[in-house]
Structures are given as C-alpha cells and as structure tokens.
Write a protein that holds these residues in place. Sequence first.
Motif, PDB file in Angstrom:
ATOM      1  N   PRO A 302       0.816  -1.220   0.000  1.00  0.00           N
ATOM      2  CA  PRO A 302       0.000   0.000   0.000  1.00  0.00           C
ATOM      3  C   PRO A 302       0.849   1.270   0.000  1.00  0.00           C
ATOM      4  CG  PRO A 302      -0.855  -1.583   1.589  1.00  0.00           C
ATOM      5  CD  PRO A 302       0.465  -2.099   1.137  1.00  0.00           C
ATOM      6  N   MET A 303       1.950   1.255   0.742  1.00  0.00           N
ATOM      7  CA  MET A 303       2.837   2.416   0.785  1.00  0.00           C
ATOM      8  C   MET A 303       3.470   2.682  -0.574  1.00  0.00           C
ATOM      9  SD  MET A 303       6.260   3.454   1.095  1.00  0.00           S
ATOM     10  CE  MET A 303       7.308   2.423   2.079  1.00  0.00           C
ATOM     11  N   TYR A 304       3.933   1.621  -1.230  1.00  0.00           N
ATOM     12  CA  TYR A 304       4.466   1.772  -2.584  1.00  0.00           C
ATOM     13  C   TYR A 304       3.435   2.407  -3.511  1.00  0.00           C
ATOM     14  CZ  TYR A 304       8.693  -1.133  -1.984  1.00  0.00           C
ATOM     15  OH  TYR A 304       9.919  -1.627  -1.622  1.00  0.00           O
ATOM     16  N   ALA A 305       2.218   1.878  -3.474  1.00  0.00           N
ATOM     17  CA  ALA A 305       1.180   2.325  -4.407  1.00  0.00           C
ATOM     18  C   ALA A 305       0.885   3.810  -4.256  1.00  0.00           C
ATOM     19  CB  ALA A 305      -0.093   1.497  -4.205  1.00  0.00           C
ATOM     20  N   VAL A 306       0.634   4.253  -3.027  1.00  0.00           N
ATOM     21  CA  VAL A 306       0.254   5.648  -2.821  1.00  0.00           C
ATOM     22  C   VAL A 306       1.431   6.578  -3.100  1.00  0.00           C
ATOM     23  CG1 VAL A 306       0.784   5.781  -0.335  1.00  0.00           C
ATOM     24  CG2 VAL A 306      -1.048   7.183  -1.284  1.00  0.00           C
ATOM     25  N   THR A 307       2.646   6.150  -2.822  1.00  0.00           N
ATOM     26  CA  THR A 307       3.834   6.970  -3.062  1.00  0.00           C
ATOM     27  C   THR A 307       4.078   7.172  -4.559  1.00  0.00           C
ATOM     28  OG1 THR A 307       4.874   6.201  -1.008  1.00  0.00           O
ATOM     29  CG2 THR A 307       6.316   7.174  -2.670  1.00  0.00           C
ATOM     30  N   PHE A 308       4.077   6.093  -5.299  1.00  0.00           N
ATOM     31  CA  PHE A 308       4.357   6.182  -6.737  1.00  0.00           C
ATOM     32  C   PHE A 308       3.232   6.859  -7.511  1.00  0.00           C
ATOM     33  CE2 PHE A 308       7.056   2.139  -6.096  1.00  0.00           C
ATOM     34  CZ  PHE A 308       8.151   2.913  -5.741  1.00  0.00           C
ATOM     35  N   ILE A 309       1.984   6.501  -7.186  1.00  0.00           N
ATOM     36  CA  ILE A 309       0.852   7.077  -7.911  1.00  0.00           C
ATOM     37  C   ILE A 309       0.710   8.565  -7.605  1.00  0.00           C
ATOM     38  CG2 ILE A 309      -1.678   7.047  -8.135  1.00  0.00           C
ATOM     39  CD1 ILE A 309      -1.521   3.998  -7.764  1.00  0.00           C
ATOM     40  N   GLY A 310       0.937   8.946  -6.362  1.00  0.00           N
ATOM     41  CA  GLY A 310       0.871  10.360  -5.999  1.00  0.00           C
ATOM     42  C   GLY A 310       1.886  11.184  -6.762  1.00  0.00           C
ATOM     43  N   TYR A 311       3.107  10.658  -6.879  1.00  0.00           N
ATOM     44  CA  TYR A 311       4.140  11.379  -7.616  1.00  0.00           C
ATOM     45  C   TYR A 311       3.839  11.413  -9.108  1.00  0.00           C
ATOM     46  CZ  TYR A 311       8.806  12.704  -9.267  1.00  0.00           C
ATOM     47  OH  TYR A 311       9.858  13.331  -9.884  1.00  0.00           O
ATOM     48  N   TRP A 312       3.324  10.289  -9.644  1.00  0.00           N
ATOM     49  CA  TRP A 312       2.964  10.251 -11.063  1.00  0.00           C
ATOM     50  C   TRP A 312       1.907  11.306 -11.384  1.00  0.00           C
ATOM     51  CZ3 TRP A 312      -2.090   8.972 -12.572  1.00  0.00           C
ATOM     52  CH2 TRP A 312      -2.294   8.925 -13.968  1.00  0.00           C
ATOM     53  N   ALA A 313       0.961  11.512 -10.493  1.00  0.00           N
ATOM     54  CA  ALA A 313      -0.160  12.414 -10.755  1.00  0.00           C
ATOM     55  C   ALA A 313       0.234  13.887 -10.707  1.00  0.00           C
ATOM     56  CB  ALA A 313      -1.290  12.145  -9.766  1.00  0.00           C
ATOM     57  N   TYR A 314       1.180  14.248  -9.836  1.00  0.00           N
ATOM     58  CA  TYR A 314       1.446  15.678  -9.618  1.00  0.00           C
ATOM     59  C   TYR A 314       2.890  16.086  -9.871  1.00  0.00           C
ATOM     60  CZ  TYR A 314      -3.003  14.885  -7.331  1.00  0.00           C
ATOM     61  OH  TYR A 314      -4.294  14.502  -7.084  1.00  0.00           O
ATOM     62  N   GLY A 315       3.784  15.121 -10.061  1.00  0.00           N
ATOM     63  CA  GLY A 315       5.165  15.445 -10.389  1.00  0.00           C
ATOM     64  C   GLY A 315       5.878  16.217  -9.295  1.00  0.00           C
ATOM     65  N   SER A 316       6.732  17.150  -9.705  1.00  0.00           N
ATOM     66  CA  SER A 316       7.560  17.883  -8.746  1.00  0.00           C
ATOM     67  C   SER A 316       6.760  18.864  -7.892  1.00  0.00           C
ATOM     68  CB  SER A 316       8.663  18.648  -9.490  1.00  0.00           C
ATOM     69  OG  SER A 316       8.101  19.543 -10.433  1.00  0.00           O
ATOM     70  N   SER A 317       5.475  19.060  -8.223  1.00  0.00           N
ATOM     71  CA  SER A 317       4.634  19.958  -7.422  1.00  0.00           C
ATOM     72  C   SER A 317       3.849  19.208  -6.350  1.00  0.00           C
ATOM     73  CB  SER A 317       3.653  20.704  -8.328  1.00  0.00           C
ATOM     74  OG  SER A 317       2.774  19.805  -8.979  1.00  0.00           O
ATOM     75  N   THR A 318       4.126  17.916  -6.177  1.00  0.00           N
ATOM     76  CA  THR A 318       3.408  17.111  -5.184  1.00  0.00           C
ATOM     77  C   THR A 318       3.594  17.690  -3.784  1.00  0.00           C
ATOM     78  OG1 THR A 318       3.868  15.147  -6.520  1.00  0.00           O
ATOM     79  CG2 THR A 318       3.057  14.782  -4.288  1.00  0.00           C
ATOM     80  N   SER A 319       2.500  17.795  -3.052  1.00  0.00           N
ATOM     81  CA  SER A 319       2.545  18.324  -1.683  1.00  0.00           C
ATOM     82  C   SER A 319       3.173  17.310  -0.742  1.00  0.00           C
ATOM     83  CB  SER A 319       1.119  18.657  -1.218  1.00  0.00           C
ATOM     84  OG  SER A 319       1.095  18.953   0.163  1.00  0.00           O
ATOM     85  N   THR A 320       3.725  17.809   0.363  1.00  0.00           N
ATOM     86  CA  THR A 320       4.260  16.908   1.388  1.00  0.00           C
ATOM     87  C   THR A 320       3.138  16.238   2.183  1.00  0.00           C
ATOM     88  OG1 THR A 320       4.462  18.776   2.920  1.00  0.00           O
ATOM     89  CG2 THR A 320       6.420  18.171   1.662  1.00  0.00           C
ATOM     90  N   TYR A 321       1.897  16.635   1.938  1.00  0.00           N
ATOM     91  CA  TYR A 321       0.724  15.942   2.483  1.00  0.00           C
ATOM     92  C   TYR A 321      -0.207  15.742   1.298  1.00  0.00           C
ATOM     93  CZ  TYR A 321      -3.372  14.909   5.373  1.00  0.00           C
ATOM     94  OH  TYR A 321      -4.466  14.296   5.944  1.00  0.00           O
TER      95      TYR A 321
END
Length: 474
Positions: A302-321
């Motif tokens: 689950p940690m892998y999934a949310v980490t990778f998908i979150g970054y894929w969706a927003y790129g370098s602008s991903t929030s720390t929350y």
Amino acid sequence: MTFSRFFHVVEEGGGGGEETERLLASERHEPFVVVENMTASEANNRKGGDDVGVEIPDTAHQISSDSWFQVAFVLTTGINSAYVLGYSGTVMVPLGWIGGVVGLILATAISLYANSLVAKLHEFGGRRHIRYRDLAGFIYGRKAYHLTWGLQYVNLFMINCGFIILAGSALKAVYVLFRDDHIIKLPHCIAIAGLICAVFAIGIPHLSALGTWLAVSTILSLIYIVVAIVLSVRDGVKAPPRDYDIQGSSLSKLFTITGAAANLVFAFNTGMLPEIQATVRQPVVKNMMKALYFQFTAGVLPMYAVTFIGYWAYGSSTSTYLLNSVNGPLWVKALANVSAILQSVISLHIFASPTYEYMDTKFGVKGNPLALKNLTFRIMARGGYIAVSTLVSALLPFLGDFMSLTGAVSTFPLTFILANHMYYKAMNNKLNPLQKIWHWLNVVFFSLMSLAAAIAAVRLIALDSKNFHVFADM
C-alpha cells in the motif's frame, strides 16, 4: 561489584551473565526476574516465555501474549501510517523516478536485513532483551545502555511529534474544506489532536491491549490510501504532462537528495523492534521473523502504491501531504482526512509505548488499569508526555524536517549502525572474515550517511525557520 569488574565481565563473557544483568537492572532502578523464580502472576504475564533458563527482566507491561500475525500488523501499521501521505513529496520529489523507485526498493531490502539482525539477538546470552537499550547494555555495557536509551527516546519523541503534526494538519484540512475563514489555525488543530492522543493513551494501558484497535487502524489506513490513490489517478489522467525534474541548484539538489535518504530510512524502521518483539509468543525469533517478512512484503505494497501514484499524478509539485494535492468530492476528502487523524492517534500510541513502559515499570504501575491509582498516574505521566510533544509540534510544524532529522540522528544509528555492530560483536566467533568485513562496511557507510543526512536536515530546518515563524499556520 565494581564498574571495572562489570566491564571486564562484559568483555570476557560476550554478554555478562546474571551478575552483569543484575547490575544493569540496579542501574535502571528496575527489579531483575529469573524465569525459574517467577510467581504465578508473573508467569501468566509472560505466557509463552517458558524456555528453561531464559531470563526475563521485570516489566509492568504484558509480554509474550501476541501472535506473530498481530505483531505483523503492529509493524505494518507503522509503515502505512498517515506518514505515507507525505512520501510522494518528501521522497519522490527530491529523488525523481529512478532515485525514488530504486531507493525505496533498496531501503526495503536493507531495512529487512537490519531488523532481522536485531530480531535474532532477542534471546542472546540466555535472556530475553525486551528493550533495545537492554540489548545494547548487555553487549556493550552501562554507557551504551544510556546512549541507546537516549537515541531511542529522541527517535520516538520526534516520530510522535510528527504524528501530532499529521493529525493536526489533517484536522485543519477538514476545517478548510468546509470553512476557509482562517479562524482556526494549524496550532489550534495540533492542540486538539494532542488532546485526542492523550485521551487514547490514558485508555490503552499497554501495547498488547491495542487488539481490536489494530484492525481499526488497518481499515483507517485503507480508507485514506484508497482515497488518495483513486483521486490521484483521476487527477493524473486529466492533467497535462507533469514536470518530474529535481528542482533547485546543484548544491540544493545535493542536500535535498541526502535528506531524502534519511526519509527512506524513516519510512521503514521503528527504532523499537525489541519492544515490539517482547509482545510475541514463543518461539520469539521464529515468530518475529514471520512478522518481519509480512511487513516487508505484503505490508509495504500500500505504501508503494500511494507513493508512486501520488508522484505520477502531480510530479515535482506534489505536496508533502498528498491529500492537499488531490481534487474530489468534499465528503470523500473529509473522510480520508478524518481517517488520517484517527490512525495517527493509534500509531502514536505504538511509538510512545516504550516510554510508557519505562514510566509504568519505574513507578510500579501494575494491576487493574482502571484502578484509581493507575488511572491517575497515566493521566499525569502520559498526559504530560503528550502535552510536551504537542507544544513542540505546534512550535515547529515542519513535517518534512521532522522526518529528515529523525532519520539522520536516530533511525540511522539505531537501525543500521548499531544493529550491524551489535551483531558483529555478539556473533564475532561465528562469523567468517568476509562476514566481519561486511558488517564493518555497513557500520562505516551508514555512519557517513547519518552525518551527511544530519547536516542536510539542519540546513533544511534553518531554511524553513527563515520562511516560517513559530506556531506557523502552514
């Protein structure tokens, strides 16, 4: 027995034996218990710990009572706590796709290896080491006992401050969803979160008593992870091409990459493995290894999934929350944030349990947890601990900084440096030359990584301190 004799026993015996352990117990102001001489009530408290000749120090908390599966869920709760909502921004953004993916996989493998070293030493020298500091003291001596306790206390205190910040941030996110009038600010939300954590801590006497709450924690984790994944995928499909480049100058990139390495370590390690292993039934090493294998296989998915998908969706602008980046129905985002709040409360209790165990054992808090004396003590002791943690959290609510500094100054030393050297010291006569060199290489490499990560974390805090004032409303 003089201290010179004590250090001589440790050096000659590779563990010290009963005389050394009695000295360590007296230094800790704790009674020392031998299995053969336990009373019926003490034996019941140590259900499953019936190996003849294995010594167990006294504790006010319950040990040897939980299945490996329950312990596995305690470990998995730590990995999939609300902190996972920050890894897209604090790990992937500084490292990029290649560094982030490779780093997470390597950190998983290295963390499993290091934790297995500590787990295999749980009954080293003919006794159970139910506290990390006990194991270090048994192998090295009194100074190492106190140093390890200090490192562990800092590690757990900062992790708990991070949980309070997370819970407060999630509470503020819920408030902003429905009322964006800035009347209630982040420090207020952190204070409310701290109060909830204190009430929970007072009501749950020890780690094994979590029981059903671990199932609740799993459900809560699934809620915010699934919501974050679904909403991130929806945003990512609709969004234009994202920027995945690592931002900043060359010097800035160097510091952020080093700090992200500390976050990688922080993501997988508790710094309290012996305390968790103390709750597992016999055979403790075999059952703990089952729990670790579960944690580092199914538990990390689950940690892998949310980490990778979150970054894929927003790129370098991903929030720390991550929940601050997603778009979706208000009630769905509110549900995810409320789940993050409640799960942080449960997770904090796990990481605070070694501190609670120390206080309860030192002051002899045993018996019915609802007895007036015990209840009053928990209100004062645990309430005071949470109050201090909450104050620090409100003063410096920089979540990414907490993760970096905690990984650098305590998680690196406890999980990698100390684990490798303790195993080398304890098993020295059984290791071949190549194995000895391997453990020393680990000690040197992770010592350098710890130093570099600490410098990067201090720099990050200094920069954030210029941008934000104390009690900042972030």
